[in-house]
Motif scaffolding. Sequence first.
Motif, PDB file in Angstrom:
ATOM      1  N   LYS A   1     -58.282 -66.379  -9.302  1.00 61.17           N
ATOM      2  CA  LYS A   1     -56.775 -65.946  -9.414  1.00 61.17           C
ATOM      3  C   LYS A   1     -56.605 -64.567 -10.038  1.00 61.17           C
ATOM      4  O   LYS A   1     -55.403 -63.935  -9.782  1.00 61.17           O
ATOM      5  N   GLN A   2     -57.492 -64.004 -10.714  1.00 58.65           N
ATOM      6  CA  GLN A   2     -57.449 -62.606 -11.704  1.00 58.65           C
ATOM      7  C   GLN A   2     -56.982 -61.874 -10.593  1.00 58.65           C
ATOM      8  O   GLN A   2     -56.317 -61.024 -10.848  1.00 58.65           O
ATOM      9  N   CYS A   3     -57.464 -61.849  -9.356  1.00 54.35           N
ATOM     10  CA  CYS A   3     -57.224 -60.738  -8.178  1.00 54.35           C
ATOM     11  C   CYS A   3     -56.386 -61.203  -7.202  1.00 54.35           C
ATOM     12  O   CYS A   3     -55.889 -60.424  -6.685  1.00 54.35           O
ATOM     13  N   HIS A   4     -56.354 -62.616  -6.907  1.00 53.03           N
ATOM     14  CA  HIS A   4     -55.677 -63.120  -5.733  1.00 53.03           C
ATOM     15  C   HIS A   4     -54.700 -64.217  -6.370  1.00 53.03           C
ATOM     16  O   HIS A   4     -54.985 -65.240  -5.798  1.00 53.03           O
ATOM     17  N   THR A   5     -53.845 -63.544  -7.105  1.00 55.54           N
ATOM     18  CA  THR A   5     -52.811 -64.563  -7.614  1.00 55.54           C
ATOM     19  C   THR A   5     -52.131 -65.441  -6.456  1.00 55.54           C
ATOM     20  O   THR A   5     -51.848 -66.400  -6.514  1.00 55.54           O
ATOM     21  N   LYS A   6     -51.547 -64.608  -5.539  1.00 59.94           N
ATOM     22  CA  LYS A   6     -50.860 -65.217  -4.202  1.00 59.94           C
ATOM     23  C   LYS A   6     -51.479 -66.222  -3.817  1.00 59.94           C
ATOM     24  O   LYS A   6     -50.771 -67.376  -3.442  1.00 59.94           O
ATOM     25  N   GLN A   7     -52.634 -65.884  -3.138  1.00 61.18           N
ATOM     26  CA  GLN A   7     -53.205 -66.870  -2.473  1.00 61.18           C
ATOM     27  C   GLN A   7     -53.788 -68.064  -3.264  1.00 61.18           C
ATOM     28  O   GLN A   7     -53.661 -69.354  -2.824  1.00 61.18           O
ATOM     29  N   HIS A   8     -53.946 -67.953  -4.616  1.00 62.21           N
ATOM     30  CA  HIS A   8     -54.470 -69.055  -5.430  1.00 62.21           C
ATOM     31  C   HIS A   8     -53.174 -70.188  -5.685  1.00 62.21           C
ATOM     32  O   HIS A   8     -53.188 -71.193  -5.550  1.00 62.21           O
ATOM     33  N   ASP A   9     -52.070 -69.194  -5.868  1.00 56.54           N
ATOM     34  CA  ASP A   9     -50.850 -70.307  -6.244  1.00 56.54           C
ATOM     35  C   ASP A   9     -50.419 -70.984  -5.015  1.00 56.54           C
ATOM     36  O   ASP A   9     -50.120 -72.261  -4.985  1.00 56.54           O
ATOM     37  N   GLN A  10     -50.581 -70.321  -3.770  1.00 61.64           N
ATOM     38  CA  GLN A  10     -50.490 -71.153  -2.613  1.00 61.64           C
ATOM     39  C   GLN A  10     -51.280 -72.154  -2.631  1.00 61.64           C
ATOM     40  O   GLN A  10     -50.832 -73.551  -2.102  1.00 61.64           O
ATOM     41  N   TYR A  11     -52.507 -72.062  -2.667  1.00 55.93           N
ATOM     42  CA  TYR A  11     -53.451 -73.097  -2.686  1.00 55.93           C
ATOM     43  C   TYR A  11     -53.165 -74.176  -3.638  1.00 55.93           C
ATOM     44  O   TYR A  11     -53.265 -75.232  -3.251  1.00 55.93           O
ATOM     45  N   ALA A  12     -52.894 -73.667  -4.841  1.00 55.87           N
ATOM     46  CA  ALA A  12     -52.681 -74.929  -5.708  1.00 55.87           C
ATOM     47  C   ALA A  12     -51.554 -75.657  -5.587  1.00 55.87           C
ATOM     48  O   ALA A  12     -51.318 -77.024  -6.249  1.00 55.87           O
ATOM     49  N   SER A  13     -50.650 -75.304  -4.820  1.00 54.32           N
ATOM     50  CA  SER A  13     -49.491 -76.101  -4.455  1.00 54.32           C
ATOM     51  C   SER A  13     -49.536 -76.947  -3.228  1.00 54.32           C
ATOM     52  O   SER A  13     -48.807 -77.686  -2.767  1.00 54.32           O
ATOM     53  N   GLY A  14     -50.768 -76.693  -2.547  1.00 52.54           N
ATOM     54  CA  GLY A  14     -50.951 -77.309  -1.193  1.00 52.54           C
ATOM     55  C   GLY A  14     -51.956 -78.698  -1.655  1.00 52.54           C
ATOM     56  O   GLY A  14     -52.396 -78.936  -2.622  1.00 52.54           O
ATOM     57  N   LYS A  15     -52.503 -79.266  -0.282  1.00 54.37           N
ATOM     58  CA  LYS A  15     -53.269 -80.335  -0.317  1.00 54.37           C
ATOM     59  C   LYS A  15     -54.672 -80.242  -0.777  1.00 54.37           C
ATOM     60  O   LYS A  15     -55.331 -81.157  -1.002  1.00 54.37           O
ATOM     61  N   HIS A  16     -55.266 -79.082  -0.229  1.00 57.28           N
ATOM     62  CA  HIS A  16     -56.609 -79.009  -0.536  1.00 57.28           C
ATOM     63  C   HIS A  16     -56.753 -78.756  -1.981  1.00 57.28           C
ATOM     64  O   HIS A  16     -58.044 -79.240  -2.378  1.00 57.28           O
ATOM     65  N   ALA A  17     -55.923 -78.464  -2.796  1.00 61.82           N
ATOM     66  CA  ALA A  17     -56.229 -78.460  -4.269  1.00 61.82           C
ATOM     67  C   ALA A  17     -56.280 -79.799  -5.014  1.00 61.82           C
ATOM     68  O   ALA A  17     -56.886 -79.987  -5.812  1.00 61.82           O
ATOM     69  N   ALA A  18     -55.683 -80.629  -3.944  1.00 59.34           N
ATOM     70  CA  ALA A  18     -55.672 -82.232  -4.459  1.00 59.34           C
ATOM     71  C   ALA A  18     -56.859 -82.940  -4.113  1.00 59.34           C
ATOM     72  O   ALA A  18     -56.833 -84.291  -3.944  1.00 59.34           O
ATOM     73  N   ALA A  19     -57.713 -82.275  -3.334  1.00 61.55           N
ATOM     74  CA  ALA A  19     -58.748 -83.077  -2.635  1.00 61.55           C
ATOM     75  C   ALA A  19     -59.501 -83.944  -3.382  1.00 61.55           C
ATOM     76  O   ALA A  19     -60.071 -85.128  -2.933  1.00 61.55           O
ATOM     77  N   TRP A  20     -59.753 -83.505  -4.667  1.00 59.68           N
ATOM     78  CA  TRP A  20     -60.688 -84.326  -5.613  1.00 59.68           C
ATOM     79  C   TRP A  20     -59.922 -85.464  -6.095  1.00 59.68           C
ATOM     80  O   TRP A  20     -60.580 -86.552  -6.809  1.00 59.68           O
ATOM     81  N   VAL A  21     -58.737 -85.521  -5.913  1.00 64.73           N
ATOM     82  CA  VAL A  21     -57.846 -86.715  -6.545  1.00 64.73           C
ATOM     83  C   VAL A  21     -58.338 -88.089  -5.610  1.00 64.73           C
ATOM     84  O   VAL A  21     -58.441 -89.215  -6.199  1.00 64.73           O
ATOM     85  N   ALA A  22     -58.663 -87.850  -4.336  1.00 67.32           N
ATOM     86  CA  ALA A  22     -58.980 -88.775  -3.618  1.00 67.32           C
ATOM     87  C   ALA A  22     -60.416 -89.538  -3.940  1.00 67.32           C
ATOM     88  O   ALA A  22     -60.493 -90.758  -3.964  1.00 67.32           O
ATOM     89  N   MET A  23     -61.126 -88.793  -4.568  1.00 72.03           N
ATOM     90  CA  MET A  23     -62.538 -89.237  -5.244  1.00 72.03           C
ATOM     91  C   MET A  23     -62.236 -90.283  -6.306  1.00 72.03           C
ATOM     92  O   MET A  23     -63.036 -91.061  -6.354  1.00 72.03           O
ATOM     93  N   ASP A  24     -61.181 -89.886  -7.156  1.00 76.44           N
ATOM     94  CA  ASP A  24     -60.810 -90.713  -8.303  1.00 76.44           C
ATOM     95  C   ASP A  24     -60.249 -91.773  -7.974  1.00 76.44           C
ATOM     96  O   ASP A  24     -60.241 -92.916  -8.466  1.00 76.44           O
TER      97      ASP A  24
END
Length: 406
Positions: free
Chosen positions: A82-105
């Motif tokens: 995120k330090q260099c890729h803020t836009k891409q990180h924030d898009q990712y963080a708002s999407g479903k890939h960022a929540a992929a580990w939730v399914a593990m729990d």
Amino acid sequence: MIHGLKKLGGALALVLLISGTALAKSNCISCHEKVTPNIVKDFLAGEMGKSGSVDCSSCHGTAHQSAADVEKVAMPTEQTCKQCHTKQHDQYASGKHAAAWVAMDAMPTNRIQPHAYIQGMKGCGGCHKVGVRDEKSRADAQYGTPCNSCHTRHRFSKAEAKKPQACMTCHMGFDHPQWEMWSNSKHGAIYQMEGDTGRAPTCQTCHMGDGDHNVMTSWGFLALRLPEDDAQWMGYRVTILKGLGVLDPAGKPTARLDLVKAGKVARLSKEEWQASRDKMISICAKCHSTNYAKTQLGNADQMIKEADKLMAEAITIVAGLYEKGILKPQKGQPAYPDLLTFYDSRTPIEQTLYVMFLEHRMRAFQGAFHMNPDYVTWYGLAELQKDLVEIRTEAANLTRESGHKK
């Protein structure tokens, strides 16, 4: 400030290269050229390595300086990127890939799986590591940032991540064979015949329009939306939600509803669903008419309903066996089938039910959206109907053997 320094470093590197002055190797590069030469080769071949603006220590810190202190090396996280890729990180963080580990729990039987299977990334965890993990699981696995699931280490190539093959490892196989569906569709066939000419849409064309790292779709993984205006369809949905444990047998919400929300695997408002649909139509309309796109997507929606109809009947039949006491619930669990136990289901009829849901229902509707009629038919709808026949027959046999009347 960090980004500015890195830009300055890149500019300095360019000046030195133009002037013919060789760049001094960092301690990291000098050492790892001997220890892990291919890692260094990949890094120096990538844009970050070529620019001279980023060194190993930019992501791994400076605490590790020799073989004696390897344990001090910092493993990067999504926050590092995120330090260099803020836009891409924030898009990712708002999407479903960022929540992929939730399914593990969320999966009720994951706690009894072998450690290597989940945390060791040799099973489900190997793909779900694209999600943000808690500190314990992150430290346990030491797999670094989710970003390298697509931008593979240490080249971190944007060009590589834009190719459909980058999605293939995770989006294939039993419950989500999107790779097989797309690659054997007309879209995929054109891509394979012509190459990346832009004529045929790839995974990234439809799911990451203009490079958007949000990667959200209208239906979500479970193909569920609430509310559902079609009363008949809503009836099927209620039964499926009970089977998922999101509703209890009486139809009341359970704690799993919060997991569905956190994992973003369903759409819980008309507005959320419609926003994703409108986005997809605009992408389709770059090659097709808007009416054609709406018709095709609408027909795919109806395939979900057809699959849900068969699925709801099957769940109701198995639930009836619990109601009669023919099937016994585990201690502390409701007397109702649980689709999320997957391959840990305890009876043959529930094994058939789980395969019906996770394999055949998924293929029936996912094949429709990926324009693959063979998957919809022979791997999807036909198998669903076969499963239902087997469940009806097995339920009748169990009922007869138990001495219950039909």
